[in-house]
Design a protein around this motif. Structure first.
Motif, PDB file in Angstrom:
ATOM      1  N   ARG A  92      16.478   4.590   6.540  1.00  0.00           N
ATOM      2  CA  ARG A  92      17.291   3.389   6.776  1.00  0.00           C
ATOM      3  C   ARG A  92      16.422   2.162   7.044  1.00  0.00           C
ATOM      4  N   ASP A  93      15.391   2.317   7.875  1.00  0.00           N
ATOM      5  CA  ASP A  93      14.542   1.179   8.265  1.00  0.00           C
ATOM      6  C   ASP A  93      13.359   1.034   7.309  1.00  0.00           C
ATOM      7  N   GLY A  94      13.047   2.059   6.529  1.00  0.00           N
ATOM      8  CA  GLY A  94      11.973   2.065   5.535  1.00  0.00           C
ATOM      9  C   GLY A  94      12.591   2.442   4.218  1.00  0.00           C
ATOM     10  N   PRO A  95      11.851   3.009   3.258  1.00  0.00           N
ATOM     11  CA  PRO A  95      10.502   3.531   3.456  1.00  0.00           C
ATOM     12  C   PRO A  95       9.429   2.446   3.532  1.00  0.00           C
ATOM     13  N   VAL A  96       9.763   1.209   3.082  1.00  0.00           N
ATOM     14  CA  VAL A  96       8.746   0.154   3.100  1.00  0.00           C
ATOM     15  C   VAL A  96       8.820  -0.552   4.455  1.00  0.00           C
ATOM     16  N   PHE A  97       7.715  -0.514   5.171  1.00  0.00           N
ATOM     17  CA  PHE A  97       7.631  -1.139   6.492  1.00  0.00           C
ATOM     18  C   PHE A  97       6.498  -2.159   6.496  1.00  0.00           C
ATOM     19  N   ARG A 128       0.784  -8.592   9.445  1.00  0.00           N
ATOM     20  CA  ARG A 128       2.137  -9.057   9.126  1.00  0.00           C
ATOM     21  C   ARG A 128       2.278  -9.361   7.631  1.00  0.00           C
ATOM     22  N   ALA A 129       1.147  -9.370   6.895  1.00  0.00           N
ATOM     23  CA  ALA A 129       1.192  -9.590   5.446  1.00  0.00           C
ATOM     24  C   ALA A 129       0.898  -8.304   4.676  1.00  0.00           C
ATOM     25  N   THR A 130       0.862  -7.176   5.391  1.00  0.00           N
ATOM     26  CA  THR A 130       0.550  -5.888   4.760  1.00  0.00           C
ATOM     27  C   THR A 130       1.763  -4.975   4.897  1.00  0.00           C
ATOM     28  N   TRP A 131       2.127  -4.301   3.808  1.00  0.00           N
ATOM     29  CA  TRP A 131       3.338  -3.467   3.775  1.00  0.00           C
ATOM     30  C   TRP A 131       2.956  -2.083   3.284  1.00  0.00           C
ATOM     31  N   ILE A 132       3.550  -1.062   3.905  1.00  0.00           N
ATOM     32  CA  ILE A 132       3.249   0.313   3.506  1.00  0.00           C
ATOM     33  C   ILE A 132       4.555   1.079   3.287  1.00  0.00           C
ATOM     34  N   ASP A 174       2.540  -3.981  10.804  1.00  0.00           N
ATOM     35  CA  ASP A 174       2.480  -4.160  12.253  1.00  0.00           C
ATOM     36  C   ASP A 174       3.604  -3.401  12.963  1.00  0.00           C
ATOM     37  N   ALA A 175       4.618  -2.932  12.200  1.00  0.00           N
ATOM     38  CA  ALA A 175       5.712  -2.181  12.814  1.00  0.00           C
ATOM     39  C   ALA A 175       5.384  -0.699  12.955  1.00  0.00           C
ATOM     40  N   VAL A 176       4.704  -0.111  11.953  1.00  0.00           N
ATOM     41  CA  VAL A 176       4.486   1.345  12.007  1.00  0.00           C
ATOM     42  C   VAL A 176       3.038   1.773  11.776  1.00  0.00           C
ATOM     43  N   GLY A 177       2.179   0.826  11.383  1.00  0.00           N
ATOM     44  CA  GLY A 177       0.795   1.186  11.032  1.00  0.00           C
ATOM     45  C   GLY A 177       0.100   1.977  12.124  1.00  0.00           C
ATOM     46  N   TRP A 178       0.398   1.644  13.382  1.00  0.00           N
ATOM     47  CA  TRP A 178      -0.261   2.318  14.506  1.00  0.00           C
ATOM     48  C   TRP A 178       0.108   3.791  14.583  1.00  0.00           C
ATOM     49  N   MET A 179       1.217   4.180  13.936  1.00  0.00           N
ATOM     50  CA  MET A 179       1.653   5.580  14.027  1.00  0.00           C
ATOM     51  C   MET A 179       0.977   6.460  12.974  1.00  0.00           C
ATOM     52  N   LEU A 180       0.316   5.830  11.990  1.00  0.00           N
ATOM     53  CA  LEU A 180      -0.309   6.622  10.934  1.00  0.00           C
ATOM     54  C   LEU A 180      -1.330   7.560  11.551  1.00  0.00           C
ATOM     55  N   VAL A 232       0.842  -1.200   0.000  1.00  0.00           N
ATOM     56  CA  VAL A 232       0.000   0.000   0.000  1.00  0.00           C
ATOM     57  C   VAL A 232       0.878   1.251   0.000  1.00  0.00           C
ATOM     58  N   CYS A 233       0.579   2.213  -0.879  1.00  0.00           N
ATOM     59  CA  CYS A 233       1.307   3.483  -0.867  1.00  0.00           C
ATOM     60  C   CYS A 233       0.401   4.612  -1.321  1.00  0.00           C
ATOM     61  N   GLY A 234       0.372   5.676  -0.530  1.00  0.00           N
ATOM     62  CA  GLY A 234      -0.445   6.840  -0.879  1.00  0.00           C
ATOM     63  C   GLY A 234      -0.406   7.817   0.276  1.00  0.00           C
ATOM     64  N   PRO A 235      -1.295   8.804   0.261  1.00  0.00           N
ATOM     65  CA  PRO A 235      -1.357   9.730   1.398  1.00  0.00           C
ATOM     66  C   PRO A 235      -1.634   8.958   2.683  1.00  0.00           C
ATOM     67  N   GLU A 236      -1.129   9.481   3.824  1.00  0.00           N
ATOM     68  CA  GLU A 236      -1.242   8.709   5.073  1.00  0.00           C
ATOM     69  C   GLU A 236      -2.687   8.409   5.444  1.00  0.00           C
ATOM     70  N   VAL A 237      -3.603   9.354   5.186  1.00  0.00           N
ATOM     71  CA  VAL A 237      -4.998   9.103   5.556  1.00  0.00           C
ATOM     72  C   VAL A 237      -5.557   7.938   4.728  1.00  0.00           C
ATOM     73  N   MET A 238      -5.175   7.879   3.446  1.00  0.00           N
ATOM     74  CA  MET A 238      -5.619   6.766   2.589  1.00  0.00           C
ATOM     75  C   MET A 238      -5.052   5.441   3.098  1.00  0.00           C
ATOM     76  N   MET A 239      -3.768   5.464   3.536  1.00  0.00           N
ATOM     77  CA  MET A 239      -3.158   4.207   4.014  1.00  0.00           C
ATOM     78  C   MET A 239      -3.823   3.765   5.312  1.00  0.00           C
ATOM     79  N   ARG A 240      -4.174   4.740   6.165  1.00  0.00           N
ATOM     80  CA  ARG A 240      -4.806   4.383   7.440  1.00  0.00           C
ATOM     81  C   ARG A 240      -6.138   3.670   7.183  1.00  0.00           C
ATOM     82  N   PHE A 241      -6.968   4.231   6.286  1.00  0.00           N
ATOM     83  CA  PHE A 241      -8.269   3.600   6.003  1.00  0.00           C
ATOM     84  C   PHE A 241      -8.086   2.266   5.278  1.00  0.00           C
ATOM     85  N   THR A 242      -7.079   2.187   4.418  1.00  0.00           N
ATOM     86  CA  THR A 242      -6.842   0.930   3.699  1.00  0.00           C
ATOM     87  C   THR A 242      -6.416  -0.172   4.662  1.00  0.00           C
TER      88      THR A 242
END
Ligand code: FAD
Ligand code: FES
Length: 277
Positions: free
Chosen positions: A258-263, A229-233, A266-272, A207-217
């Protein structure tokens, strides 16, 4: 040994000049430029720091076909000084390149599984190399669906390719605001997920797009049974060094360069959507 390491580090901090081989206007605000390759291998999802001489340097994802090492392709939306300068470049012009940097999309992990590629706006650019990789190895993957939303029909990127891709994978597009002649969907991209054919327990989503779109997706994918664990942003933050030194791109405990941009979600979704991080 120490000298080799120092030279390698200096190489990552020094832009290399690359000539513009071709330029294509995608939309009123967006241009795709193909550069002479720097010779560095790259993965779908990685980005380069592009330096527009006299303007500055910004991170831009590689948007080309991983099977075409003869050109290094980026798609840039003009939103400010540096991106506008990159969009003004012409064939034969020069740009400075550092990279590639960051993590890639889990293309190898998706082998044998259904794949959902969900993009919003210019977020399709970092996912375009994934689509190329999926098409090249089409028989190795299960059902593949690209879901893509943009503001208006005129803002859709890679329009001719979308038509070509639709012959081999499912392509569902939607726009926020229709225009005369648009016969497709209108609205946000998330409801399209309900029309995609996939096995939720075994699918991989990118998934890639504006953060609000990623949050709803992410919320809709969870609701449909796709594990985090099977979803990547892919995340965006302002960047400076791109090698984990300056801290400009910090996102909670992680550095996006360094750690992203692809995460993994479950590692960063909660921060969106948390503005401070
Ligand atoms: C890893 C990564 C990959 C990227 N890939 C692409 C790409 O493929 N194509 C593309 O067009 N852009 C991409 N970007 C975004 C691009 O780097 C920014 O648009 C650019 O830095 C803006 O710089 P500027 O000098 O043109 O505008 P500025 O004057 O710096 O900013 C103009 C406006 O854009 C906002 N902005 C600036 N940087 C960002 C950012 N990183 N995220 C969100 N808003 C921002 C500012 O707040 C301001 O409102 C990517 C960013 C990252 C971090
Ligand atoms: S941009 Fe410097 S640490 Fe990420």
């Amino acid at each position: 040994m120490r000298r080799a390491a120092a030279e390698a580090a200096a190489g990552l901090l020094t832009p290399r000049p690359a000539r513009v081989l071709s330029r294509r206007r995608e939309t009123a605000e967006t241009v795709t430029i193909a550069l002479e390759p720097t010779g560095e291998p790259w993965l779908p999802g990685q980005f380069n720091m592009l330096y527009a001489f006299g303007a500055g340097e910004i991170p831009v994802s590689i948007s080309g076909d991983p099977g075409r090492p003869d050109r290094l392709v980026h798609t840039v939306r003009a939103v400010g000084m540096v991106s506008a300068a990159l969009c003004r470049l012409r064939r034969g012009g020069w740009v400075g390149v550092r990279g590639p940097f960051g993590t890639g999309w889990p293309v190898a992990e998706a082998r044998g599984r259904d794949v959902l590629v969900v993009a919003g706006g210019v977020g399709l650019a970092p996912l375009r190399p994934v689509v190329h990789a999926l098409l090249r190895g089409r028989a190795d993957f299960g059902r593949v669906t690209l879901l893509y939303g943009s503001r208006t029909p005129a803002d859709l990127l890679f329009r001719r390719e979308l038509e070509r891709w639709a012959r081999r994978i499912d392509v569902l597009t939607t726009v926020d605001a229709a225009a005369p002649g648009w016969a497709g969907d209108v609205g946000v991209v998330t409801p399209l997920l309900r029309r995609a054919a996939f096995d939720p327990a075994g699918a991989v989503a990118m998934v890639c797009g504006p953060e609000v779109m990623m949050r709803f997706t992410l919320a809709e994918l969870r609701r449909l049974g796709v594990p985090e664990r099977a979803t990547w942003i892919s995340m965006e933050r302002n960047m400076h060094c791109a090698v984990g030194l300056c801290g400009h791109c910090q996102l909670g405990p992680a550095f996006v360069c360094r750690d992203g941009p692809v995460f993994r979600a479950d590692a960063v979704g909660w921060m969106l959507g948390i503005r401070e991080v």
